[in-house]
Design a protein around this motif. Structure first.
Motif, mmCIF file in Angstrom:
data_model
loop_
_atom_site.group_PDB
_atom_site.id
_atom_site.type_symbol
_atom_site.label_atom_id
_atom_site.label_comp_id
_atom_site.label_asym_id
_atom_site.label_seq_id
_atom_site.Cartn_x
_atom_site.Cartn_y
_atom_site.Cartn_z
ATOM 1 N N GLY A 13 0.818 -1.191 0.000
ATOM 2 C CA GLY A 13 0.000 0.000 0.000
ATOM 3 C C GLY A 13 0.865 1.260 0.000
ATOM 4 O O GLY A 13 2.095 1.200 -0.102
ATOM 5 N N PRO A 14 0.251 2.445 0.095
ATOM 6 C CA PRO A 14 1.018 3.695 0.098
ATOM 7 C C PRO A 14 2.020 3.723 1.249
ATOM 8 O O PRO A 14 1.749 3.253 2.349
ATOM 9 N N LEU A 15 3.163 4.272 0.977
ATOM 10 C CA LEU A 15 4.207 4.403 1.985
ATOM 11 C C LEU A 15 4.045 5.759 2.666
ATOM 12 O O LEU A 15 4.280 6.801 2.057
ATOM 13 N N LEU A 16 3.603 5.764 3.922
ATOM 14 C CA LEU A 16 3.352 6.995 4.658
ATOM 15 C C LEU A 16 4.552 7.287 5.545
ATOM 16 O O LEU A 16 4.838 6.543 6.493
ATOM 17 N N LEU A 17 5.266 8.356 5.246
ATOM 18 C CA LEU A 17 6.498 8.723 5.951
ATOM 19 C C LEU A 17 6.213 9.942 6.825
ATOM 20 O O LEU A 17 6.214 11.081 6.350
ATOM 21 N N GLY A 18 5.912 9.695 8.084
ATOM 22 C CA GLY A 18 5.649 10.784 9.017
ATOM 23 C C GLY A 18 6.943 11.358 9.552
ATOM 24 O O GLY A 18 7.798 10.630 10.060
ATOM 25 N N VAL A 19 7.091 12.665 9.453
ATOM 26 C CA VAL A 19 8.367 13.307 9.787
ATOM 27 C C VAL A 19 8.138 14.470 10.738
ATOM 28 O O VAL A 19 7.008 14.928 10.955
ATOM 29 N N ARG A 20 9.235 14.928 11.305
ATOM 30 C CA ARG A 20 9.255 16.222 11.964
ATOM 31 C C ARG A 20 9.911 17.194 11.000
ATOM 32 O O ARG A 20 11.022 16.974 10.529
ATOM 33 N N HIS A 21 9.214 18.265 10.699
ATOM 34 C CA HIS A 21 9.741 19.212 9.718
ATOM 35 C C HIS A 21 11.094 19.739 10.171
ATOM 36 O O HIS A 21 11.299 20.050 11.345
ATOM 37 N N HIS A 22 12.019 19.858 9.237
ATOM 38 C CA HIS A 22 13.367 20.375 9.472
ATOM 39 C C HIS A 22 14.135 19.519 10.472
ATOM 40 O O HIS A 22 14.914 20.034 11.272
ATOM 41 N N GLY A 23 13.901 18.207 10.427
ATOM 42 C CA GLY A 23 14.652 17.296 11.281
ATOM 43 C C GLY A 23 15.667 16.522 10.462
ATOM 44 O O GLY A 23 15.295 15.792 9.540
#
Length: 801
Positions: A13-23
């Motif tokens: 399925g879709p690869l959901l990459l949750g990030v912290r912005h500017h990390g």
């Protein structure tokens, strides 16, 4: 609401990459996950209007930090930034996709809607940067959940510092054997938080997530269910993986959204702006440190200590390689003692303070500004869209060799040089347009009008100011001219028009001057308030001098200035009668400024030489002798006459004696003293060199009744506290020795006062003039060359005095 598993390997399925912005840790993890999954399309949280500009991210001339800038066409002040640094996961994903010719799209709510949104308090959405707040940034959580997700997760892990927990878990984590595992863990944590505390319920966030789901469904249909990767704030991952929300429900949320016409472009950003938690900042404390962590291929602590040592050496600090070695060892020891996987910013800073700075925090301020935060300013290629005014400004910056810089700098201009004169014109025109790139400062050089000093610093929000100013014209000159004409027509206060005339001369807006001069003449003819006239005259006098420097025709301006001066001479004496203490203090300020202005005004054609100056002298004599005028104004008038040589010393002593006689109320006498010798007017030196005046003051002061002394003490303290310490000390020695009172002036050499001669030696006094001229004009010996055009004999005389 039930949430699905948020991140899955490719093929599931879709690869959901949750990030912290500017990390930087998130950025490295995104790079690894994309390399492993090799998706056919990359979706990024951001405004879809940026799709047309995303290809510019691959331009060799594009250097982060940069930001997408969106602004409303009809209201450019309604704007939003989406900043991206080199270590931002979104930037890494964009560059990855462009390098492999993979489609990349932004899927957040369009700027045309987000700029039209208002919060409950009426604040337009976007003024704080729409997605500096998403992901795991605390500000977003405060708005959505009233909790800080970082703090909750850190507390669950046994940490009392959320930032330190994030560094240990993400930023300092090495490469994982499973590149998808970190995102699965973060996604599960966000899922648990949203199930525990709710999804926030903020309409704007719900609408954004609904729009992202719609875009994700379309991409899955186009590229295949398992060929799409999404890079977004970690907080949104559970909402994008949810299975129970239907497309119909999402479209219903988007129905009837407000919208405005908007435009978007790339603009340079700065590390200082990334480090700010409010305004257009991105909420990062240490972008320079994060950039180092992202760019260091190995041994980040050793490389960081080497950077710090290099900076301190540039500032002439004695730092050796031994210092670097010991600082690294101390930082690693501190990390071990504190149970951290790698020395973080706290440990390295503590080690630097102890080893390289000898325990002092002073050098750490420099290290923070230059390295921890950094003074980096990004670059954007010329092919990026821009309003015509921005393009003209860029052209001027290049032709004048004045590059925008994030670091504050001082700029000294010599207006006799063509390039410096052009820089001055541009900076003054920008100030008139409200684009505050530079602020005038007091220069270190000459007191003439041929030099200017500026303090320059380019801030990213100035691009918004340029867009706002674009409504006035397509070039800096035409826009400044149009705005000056508009302000002249709409201004109601005389002082506003005179200040505008001064700005027009400084900016050399010759086409705007006729409109401004007509408005000035009209306002001056209708305004009968002496205070208004006195407030307006100094700007006109300065403008006449600026006109001389810039070879501008100021004949009409001179006529208006002369007319104002005449009306002030007529109306000032009656305007000074019956004033209270506050009114008298304000009028004294006007008196000083008018006196200076009249000294600068040229003689009016067809009138006897010195006519205006003579009339002003008569006004001062009238004010000095009139009992109905407040003491501070009488004293100041007498002092101005004395300084100009229009009042003999004996007459000055007589006026002081009358003002300080026992018949005068103590408060009025103290006010007279303040006007005569108070402030930064050199009154202290006057008392030092004229013991008759000092004796009068001393005699009066010792005779003030006890009941009145406490009333006049604050006024006297304010008067004498403005003197330099050396002047106060000399006055104390003279008073202790015993001044001569009202009698003949004693021979100071006989009195034993060090540094005083028997009298003035005119021959020796004249001998100093060549040295003074050399100091003012510079260059070879004065006897061998004519005086500098910048300094006339009056300048030399004032300097000698």
């Amino acid at each position: 609401m039930a949430y699905a598993t948020p991140a899955r390997p490719a093929g599931s399925g879709p690869l959901l990459l949750g990030v912290r912005h500017h990390g930087p840790g998130s950025a490295r993890a995104v790079q690894a996950a994309l390399d492993a999954a090799e998706p056919s399309a990359v979706l990024i949280e951001g405004p879809p209007e940026g799709d047309a500009l995303v290809s510019l991210a691959g331009d060799a001339r594009m250097r982060p930090p940069v930001a997408l800038l969106a602004h409303a066409v009809d209201d450019p002040g309604r704007a939003a930034f989406w900043p991206l640094a080199e270590f931002s996961p979104e930037w890494v994903a964009i560059r990855w996709a462009l390098a492999r010719d993979v489609p990349v799209r932004f899927i957040d709510l369009p700027a045309t809607h987000s700029l039209a949104f208002t919060d409950e308090d009426g604040t337009p959405h976007g003024e704080a940067g729409p997605d500096s707040e998403a992901g795991l940034d605390p500000d977003a959580s405060a708005r959505a959940l009233r909790i800080d997700p970082l703090a909750v997760l850190a507390e669950a892990a046994g940490y009392d510092d959320a930032e330190r927990w994030w560094e240990d878990v993400v930023e300092h984590r090495g490469a994982a054997s499973d590149p998808f595992a970190p995102f699965a863990a973060v996604g599960e944590a966000m899922t648990a938080l949203r199930e525990e505390y709710g999804d926030g319920g903020h309409r704007r966030d719900l609408v954004r997530e609904a729009y992202m789901r719609i875009q994700l469904r379309a991409a899955r249909k186009e590229f295949g269910d398992d060929r799409v990767a999404v890079v977004c704030g970690a907080w949104h991952v559970p909402a994008l993986g949810v299975k129970t929300t239907t497309a119909t429900a999402d479209r219903a949320l988007l129905k009837g959204l407000p919208k405005v016409k908007s435009e978007m472009t790339w603009v340079p950003w700065t590390h200082h702006r990334l480090a700010r938690h409010s305004g257009y900042g991105a909420g990062i404390d240490s972008p320079g440190w994060y950039g180092h962590l992202f760019g260091a291929p190995d041994r980040p602590v050793e490389r960081w200590m080497t950077k710090v040592a290099g900076l301190l050496r540039e500032e002439d600090q004695p730092v050796s390689s031994a210092h670097v070695i010991e600082a690294v060892r101390l930082a690693e020891t501190l990390a071990t003692m504190r149970g951290r996987p790698l020395a973080g910013l706290t440990e390295t800073t503590d080690a630097i303070r102890a080893v390289m700075c000898d325990g002092s925090d002073v050098p750490l301020g420099l290290i923070r500004d230059r390295l921890i935060v950094g003074d980096v300013l990004g670059e954007v290629p010329d092919s990026a869209p821009a309003v015509p005014l921005q393009r003209d400004l860029t052209r001027l910056q290049r032709s004048l060799r004045l590059k925008p810089e994030a670091l504050e700098r001082e700029l000294d201009l010599d207006l006799r040089k063509e390039t410096d004169a052009g820089r001055s014109r541009m900076l003054h025109r920008l100030r008139l347009l409200g684009i505050g790139w530079g602020e005038p400062t007091a220069g270190r050089g000459s007191t003439g009008t041929f030099r200017e000093s500026w303090r320059l610093r380019w801030e990213p929000e100035l691009y918004v100011r340029v867009a706002e100013a674009g409504v006035w014209g397509t070039t800096v000159l035409s826009a400044a001219t149009a705005k000056a004409e508009s302000r002249a027509v709409s201004a109601t206060a005389l002082a506003d028009v005179t200040a505008l005339a001064e700005q027009c001369l400084l900016a050399e807006l010759t086409d705007a001057l006729p409109v401004v001069m007509k408005a000035l003449a009209d306002r001056a003819a209708l305004d009968a308030d002496v205070a208004h006239l006195a407030h307006a005259l100094p700007a006109l006098a300065r403008s006449l001098r600026y006109g001389d420097v810039r070879s501008t025709d100021t004949a009409a301006l001179g006529e208006v200035a002369a007319g104002l001066a005449e009306r002030i001479c007529v109306g000032l004496p009656p305007a000074c009668a019956g004033l209270d203490a506050d009114g008298a203090a304000e009028m004294r300020g006007h008196l000083d400024s008018v006196h200076t202005a009249i000294g600068l005004l040229p003689e009016a054609p067809g009138r006897p030489a010195g006519d205006l100056s003579g009339r002003w002298g008569a006004v001062l004599r009238k004010l000095a002798a009139r009992d109905t005028v407040p003491g501070v104004i009488r004293g100041r008038s007498a002092r101005l006459l004395l300084d100009d040589g229009r009042l003999p010393e004996d007459e000055a002593a007589r006026l002081m004696g009358l003002a300080l006689s026992p018949a005068s109320p103590p408060a009025d006498a103290a006010a007279w003293i303040e006007g005569f010798v108070g402030g930064a007017s050199g009154g202290g030196m006057l008392l030092v060199h004229d013991e008759r005046l000092l004796g009068l003051v001393d005699t009066w002061l010792t005779g003030v009744p006890d009941g009145s002394f406490t009333d006049v003490l604050p006024l006297l303290r304010r008067t004498f506290s403005a003197y330099e310490p050396g002047v106060r000390r000399t006055l104390g020695e003279l008073v202790r020795r015993g001044p001569a009172g009202g009698g003949a002036r004693p021979d100071r050499s006989e009195a034993g006062i060090p540094g005083f001669g028997a009298g003035v030696d005119e021959t020796r006094a004249d001998a100093v003039l060549p040295v003074v001229r050399l100091l003012l004009g510079g260059g070879p010996a004065i006897q061998d060359r004519p005086p500098s055009p910048e300094h006339d004999d009056n300048d030399l005389a004032r300097a000698a005095r």
